[in-house]
Design an enzyme around this catalytic site. Structure first.
Site, PDB file in Angstrom:
ATOM      1  N   GLN A  98       0.800  -1.262   0.044  1.00  3.70           N
ATOM      2  CA  GLN A  98       0.027   0.230   0.058  1.00  3.70           C
ATOM      3  C   GLN A  98       0.907   1.196  -0.016  1.00  3.70           C
ATOM      4  O   GLN A  98       1.692   1.567   0.816  1.00  3.70           O
ATOM      5  CB  GLN A  98      -0.836   0.040   1.135  1.00  3.70           C
ATOM      6  N   TYR A 179      -5.514  10.926   3.800  1.00  3.96           N
ATOM      7  CA  TYR A 179      -4.358  11.486   3.357  1.00  3.96           C
ATOM      8  C   TYR A 179      -4.560  12.108   2.050  1.00  3.96           C
ATOM      9  O   TYR A 179      -5.556  12.292   1.249  1.00  3.96           O
ATOM     10  CB  TYR A 179      -3.635   9.995   3.197  1.00  3.96           C
ATOM     11  N   GLY A 309      -8.777  -6.679   9.426  1.00  7.00           N
ATOM     12  CA  GLY A 309      -7.722  -5.880  10.103  1.00  7.00           C
ATOM     13  C   GLY A 309      -7.183  -6.540  11.342  1.00  7.00           C
ATOM     14  O   GLY A 309      -6.466  -7.239  11.490  1.00  7.00           O
TER      15      GLY A 309
END
Length: 356
Positions: A98, A179, A309
């Site tokens: 990522q 972001y 996750g």
């Protein structure tokens, strides 16, 4: 058989199961952004996932937003990541990197020569960031010029090249969590008056140009993108997220991407129902899943693969635990970002071992 344990095609790869390990910041790299031997162990332990998506990796030093996060800009970083990918491949899994440029969610103390963080517009976000000297207020970022935007796009292209050189099977563009890509997408953080601001088409331009650069290096079948509409993390606000993400996903089929990764946390709109029919490749669904909700999503055709996750963080052998109906370890939030092996590589497997 549970649909979680059936093969699935993701880009050019056939995965052995439909369980994807989510990208999760762990802050275990050194000050130079180089992953450690513990990182090799951490990912190797979790290689029973069909696909691992790495923690967010800064494509350039100007994209760093948190202490002790890893990069993919220097030869030392590439060499260290090669050890990770080799260990994961030896256990039969696939791993994508990522790419995470934090943009305005950073601090001069973490950036080259004490530079200001960058953003589409010089708008100070609310909140604080953790630095080596403790919590610091987020400041007003430097507004990127057109030439600087072109350089950031090139940074993503070169980072993609280096990720492949490090042995990654592909790359994911992190366009969520407030972001830089989402800063361009969102009307609250992007108030430009040029080709990268204003209309939804202009605000999406940065993301699409970055994807184009990444695809030029890797091929669309080795590139994915992550979005999380309405997540609101890092003071990100958009006036009309349904319009924004509908437009964005409508543009994605041209790239023939490996996947679209959509994680939802408290969104008012069912974006899975809205977006999946618009996408022409594998759809990865995430956001607080457990075994039952993941199986239900797959059985209903809502997703091609499901993303876990903290369950993977605390359970290196999560697929085996699901297969056997075994109890899960509880994630220790106090050690999510702390140095060392505690809360990183010491979670036990069903066999009682915490080693790779």
């Amino acid at each position: 058989m549970s649909p979680l344990f059936t093969p699935v095609q993701i880009g050019r790869y056939t995965l052995v199961n439909r369980m994807v390990m989510a990208p999760m910041t762990r802050s275990r790299a050194d000050e130079a952004g180089v992953p450690s031997d513990l990182t090799v162990t951490y990912y190797a332990q979790r290689a029973s996932a069909g696909l691992i998506i790495s923690e967010g990796v800064f494509p350039t030093a100007m994209g760093k937003g948190y202490v002790n996060t890893p990069g993919i800009e220097t030869e030392d970083q590439v060499t260290a990541w090669k050890q990770v990918t080799e260990a994961v491949h030896a256990r039969g899994a696939r791993i994508f990197m990522q790419l995470m440029h934090c943009g305005r969610i950073s601090h001069p103390s973490m950036l080259p020569s004490g530079a200001l963080p960058v953003a589409p517009s010089a708008i100070q976000p609310k909140g604080q960031v953790w630095t080596t000297t403790g919590q610091q207020d987020l400041g007003t970022p430097h507004e990127l010029s057109l030439l600087e935007i072109a350089q950031v796009i090139e940074d993503y292209r070169l980072a993609t090249r280096r990720a492949l050189a490090a042995g990654f099977d592909g790359v994911e563009l992190h366009a969520a969590s407030g972001y830089l890509p989402e800063q361009f997408l969102s009307s609250g953080s992007n108030q430009r008056q040029d080709a990268y601001g204003g209309s939804v088409a202009n605000r999406a331009r940065f993301v699409l140009k970055v994807l184009s650069a990444m695809v030029a290096e890797a091929g669309g079948d080795r590139v994915g993108i992550k979005i999380s509409p309405e997540m609101g993390f890092n003071d990100i606000i958009d006036a009309n997220p349904e319009e924004t993400y509908t437009y964005l996903v409508d543009q994605l089929p041209q790239f023939n991407l490996a996947y679209l990764h959509v994680a939802l946390f408290g969104a008012k709109v069912d974006y899975h129902a809205l977006l999946k029919p618009k996408f022409n490749s594998a759809y990865l669904l995430g956001g607080g899943l457990d075994q039952a909700t993941a199986e239900a999503a797959l059985a209903a055709g809502m997703a091609d693969a499901t993303v876990f996750g903290s369950a993977f963080l605390a359970n290196p052998d999560l697929p085996e635990r699901f297969h056997r109906g075994a109890a899960l370890n509880t994630p220790d939030k106090a050690t999510f970002y702390t140095p060392g092996e505690k809360g990183y590589t010491d979670y036990p497997t069903l066999s009682g071992s915490a080693t790779a």
